[in-house]
Design a protein around this motif. Structure first.
Motif, PDB file in Angstrom:
ATOM      1  N   GLU A   1       4.479   3.074   2.964  1.00  0.00           N
ATOM      2  CA  GLU A   1       5.319   3.359   1.360  1.00  0.00           C
ATOM      3  C   GLU A   1       6.713   4.146   1.391  1.00  0.00           C
ATOM      4  N   ARG A   2       6.607   4.450   2.514  1.00  0.00           N
ATOM      5  CA  ARG A   2       7.486   5.409   2.656  1.00  0.00           C
ATOM      6  C   ARG A   2       9.047   4.878   3.121  1.00  0.00           C
TER       7      ARG A   2
ATOM      8  N   LEU B   1       1.968  10.882   8.982  1.00  0.00           N
ATOM      9  CA  LEU B   1       2.061  10.003   7.971  1.00  0.00           C
ATOM     10  C   LEU B   1       1.403   8.514   9.097  1.00  0.00           C
TER      11      LEU B   1
ATOM     12  N   THR C   1      -1.339   3.927   4.065  1.00  0.00           N
ATOM     13  CA  THR C   1      -0.470   3.529   2.938  1.00  0.00           C
ATOM     14  C   THR C   1       1.039   3.789   2.875  1.00  0.00           C
ATOM     15  N   SER C   2       0.820   5.895   2.694  1.00  0.00           N
ATOM     16  CA  SER C   2       1.504   6.998   2.820  1.00  0.00           C
ATOM     17  C   SER C   2       2.705   6.547   3.641  1.00  0.00           C
TER      18      SER C   2
END
Length: 113
Positions: free
Chosen positions: A80-81, A73, A76-77
């Protein structure tokens, strides 16, 4: 912000049958700009979706036969997570369920939590 650029780490670390047994092998980690391999968040995941963050150095103890999948990842992913911890990228290593040694490794991770 800094982001994980390439994922040569997993390919080079897990290309041997056993990283632990072949200590003379070196691993190459390529990242973008000023991101060091130690800045990346590494997660070991069991098939039951339990996740355990591990240090970069701990990757050397994982046998490639235990690995079912590797996900990366970035951008932003990852944030975000995993929040700020994922700002430099996240490497998620999912271990096989039917590997006894992998299950023992996961058990030790749970106990150290």
């Amino acid at each position: 912000m800094k982001y994980l650029f390439a994922f040569a780490l997993i390919l080079s670390v897990f290309s041997s049958t056993s990283v632990l047994a072949q200590e003379s092998k070196t691993m190459t980690i390529k990242t973008r700009k000023n991101v060091s391999p130690e800045d990346v968040l590494y997660i070991i995941r069991s098939n039951s979706a339990e996740e355990f963050p591990v240090e970069h150095a701990s990757l050397k103890t994982i046998d490639s036969d235990w690995i079912e999948a590797v996900d990366v990842l970035k951008d932003t992913s990852a944030v975000e997570r995993y929040g700020d911890k994922g700002a430099n990228g996240v490497v998620i290593i999912t271990l096989k369920e039917d590997e006894a040694a992998a299950n023992e490794f996961l058990k030790k991770l749970k106990e150290s939590k």
